[in-house]
Scaffold this active site. Structure first.
Site, PDB file in Angstrom:
ATOM      1  N   GLU A  68      10.522 -33.600   1.777  1.00 21.77           N
ATOM      2  CA  GLU A  68      11.023 -33.962   0.764  1.00 21.77           C
ATOM      3  C   GLU A  68      11.324 -35.749   0.800  1.00 21.77           C
ATOM      4  OE1 GLU A  68      13.855 -32.464  -1.756  1.00 21.77           O
ATOM      5  OE2 GLU A  68      12.682 -31.037  -2.526  1.00 21.77           O
ATOM      6  N   THR A 118      17.062 -40.393   4.497  1.00 21.77           N
ATOM      7  CA  THR A 118      17.279 -39.912   3.374  1.00 21.77           C
ATOM      8  C   THR A 118      18.954 -39.471   3.351  1.00 21.77           C
ATOM      9  OG1 THR A 118      15.041 -39.435   2.970  1.00 21.77           O
ATOM     10  CG2 THR A 118      16.720 -38.174   1.942  1.00 21.77           C
ATOM     11  N   THR A 152       8.738 -40.451   6.925  1.00 28.42           N
ATOM     12  CA  THR A 152       8.673 -39.252   7.674  1.00 28.42           C
ATOM     13  C   THR A 152       7.125 -38.651   6.927  1.00 28.42           C
ATOM     14  OG1 THR A 152      11.241 -38.584   7.736  1.00 28.42           O
ATOM     15  CG2 THR A 152       9.608 -36.800   7.454  1.00 28.42           C
ATOM     16  N   GLY A 210      11.815 -39.068   3.932  1.00 28.74           N
ATOM     17  CA  GLY A 210      11.620 -40.369   3.160  1.00 28.74           C
ATOM     18  C   GLY A 210       9.941 -40.802   3.579  1.00 28.74           C
ATOM     19  N   ARG A 254      11.707 -25.372  -5.101  1.00 28.34           N
ATOM     20  CA  ARG A 254      12.231 -25.114  -3.819  1.00 28.34           C
ATOM     21  C   ARG A 254      12.291 -23.517  -3.213  1.00 28.34           C
ATOM     22  NH1 ARG A 254      17.526 -29.291  -3.422  1.00 28.34           N
ATOM     23  NH2 ARG A 254      16.060 -31.398  -3.048  1.00 28.34           N
ATOM     24  N   GLU A 267       0.814  -1.157   0.061  1.00 31.28           N
ATOM     25  CA  GLU A 267       0.070  -0.188  -0.031  1.00 31.28           C
ATOM     26  C   GLU A 267       0.877   1.389  -0.054  1.00 31.28           C
ATOM     27  OE1 GLU A 267      -1.822  -2.821   3.302  1.00 31.28           O
ATOM     28  OE2 GLU A 267       0.134  -2.512   1.922  1.00 31.28           O
ATOM     29  N   CYS A 310       0.231   0.916   7.842  1.00 30.34           N
ATOM     30  CA  CYS A 310      -0.456   1.321   6.536  1.00 30.34           C
ATOM     31  C   CYS A 310      -1.514   1.987   6.604  1.00 30.34           C
ATOM     32  CB  CYS A 310      -0.274   0.077   5.637  1.00 30.34           C
ATOM     33  SG  CYS A 310       1.063  -0.678   5.332  1.00 30.34           S
TER      34      CYS A 310
END
Length: 367
Positions: free
Chosen positions: A294, A200, A299, A296, A188, A56, A88
């Site tokens: 991501e 992982t 998880t 494994g 990502r 704004e 604002c």
């Protein structure tokens, strides 16, 4: 105040501006603003980064004296409190804006409804709820932190048609095409952090780096097996790697990994593992609003079991492994009735090379 087709058009433009901040404004929301006078857009603004001027303010500054008597379209209720910048709402009033269209109310207790009331008290016409559904989805991570007190969680899986992420012997490179992997890597940058389990790290030894920005790397490691030589430490700044462990972690190993620049979080246990629900509350306090899991399989399964995953991105390659011993993309849910399976809602699909990408919101079964 009644909205018309033009109002929707201007708010759509404010939405487009807000979306430019994707992956750049956290923990602040993405916000866009448009100033309109005599049926024409006279200035625009969007929030570019946390700590920077708000949408704004940028739009009003560009408009200058012409803002007097104009209409302001802003995707989120203007802030009411002092933070990195002044409120604002006060600047909107001082500029002489006569009408304000707001996408939706800010759930932050410091602002929630206060700016709307202040604008009305200043005899400014206010309309709330224009494109609300779309704008709430745009800022779903910010809203989740404010309402649930934890980050928004997306899980990413790359699997075969029969739901496998590796052969029975552990071979997994590569399930999807190079083009698909490059696309996933670019995504990502939309997140604050990537989370993986220790298996992982030990199996794949990933870097977990973003494409254009440094993102946090979160490792779930209840007994602290992370090697000091792991590639997650390469090209990482101090405390960019967050290793989450429990009281079972050896003090000597804690000190060693801290010397590598890792931040160690000792978390409560749940059935011998890191308590994910408790961890997410901690991560919200670290100003992380959107986390990408991501891997494994365990998880992802644990997070789904605890109803902590909000959205899933599933990259499906046109391949079949066909072995019951091969690793499935999700493990540990123990669902014994097909009708009780976790579902995805509002699913969108796209094709990349020969692969298919499915994205949808997790719909948990109500008990």
């Amino acid at each position: 105040m009644r909205e018309n087709f033009s109002d929707i058009k201007y708010m759509k433009r404010a939405y487009e501006l807000a979306a430019k901040g994707r992956g750049k404004t956290s923990p602040n929301p993405m916000v866009g603003a448009v100033v309109v006078k005599n049926g024409k857009i006279i200035s625009e603004g969007w929030h570019k980064k946390c700590g920077g001027p708000h949408a704004e303010v940028i739009a009003l500054k560009k408009a200058g004296p012409a803002a007097k008597g104009a209409a302001l379209y802003v995707t989120l209720e203007p802030c009411f409190h002092f933070g990195s910048t002044p409120p604002c709402v006060d600047q909107i009033i001082q500029c002489g804006i006569k009408r304000v269209f707001i996408g939706h109310q800010d759930p932050n207790p410091l602002t929630k409804g206060k700016s709307i009331r202040k604008l009305k008290k200043a005899n400014i016409k206010v309309a709330v709820g224009l494109l609300e559904k779309e704008l709430r989805r745009l800022n779903e991570a910010f809203l989740t932190v404010m309402i649930k007190g934890r980050p928004f969680v997306t899980a990413k899986i790359a699997q075969t048609l029969d739901g496998k992420i590796a052969a029975a012997n552990g071979h997994s490179k590569w399930i999807t095409s190079a083009r698909t992997r490059a696309y996933a890597h670019r995504l990502r940058d939309n997140y604050d952090a990537i989370m993986v389990g220790i298996h992982t790290v030990l199996k794949d030894d990933p870097y977990l780096n973003g494409k254009r920005k440094a993102i946090k790397k979160i490792i779930l490691d209840s007994t602290l097996k992370t090697p000091a030589t792991a590639r997650i430490f390469k090209e990482s700044q101090k405390h960019q790697c967050i290793i989450v462990t429990t009281q079972k972690a050896p003090a000597k190993k804690v000190k060693m990994l801290e010397q590598k620049g890792a931040k160690i979080i000792v978390c409560a246990q749940k059935k011998g593992r890191v308590d994910l629900g408790g961890l997410l509350k901690i991560l919200a306090g670290e100003a992380l609003t959107h986390i990408l899991i991501e891997g494994g399989a365990q998880t992802v399964g644990s997070a789904l079991k605890e109803k902590l995953i909000d959205k899933m991105q599933i990259f499906v390659a046109p391949k079949i492994i066909g072995d019951q011993a091969a690793l499935s993309s999700v493990q540990g849910l123990e669902i014994d009735n097909v009708n009780h399976a976790i579902k995805l809602d509002s699913v969108e699909t796209k094709s990349i090379a020969d692969d298919i990408v499915l994205e949808g919101y997790v719909k948990y079964r109500k008990r």
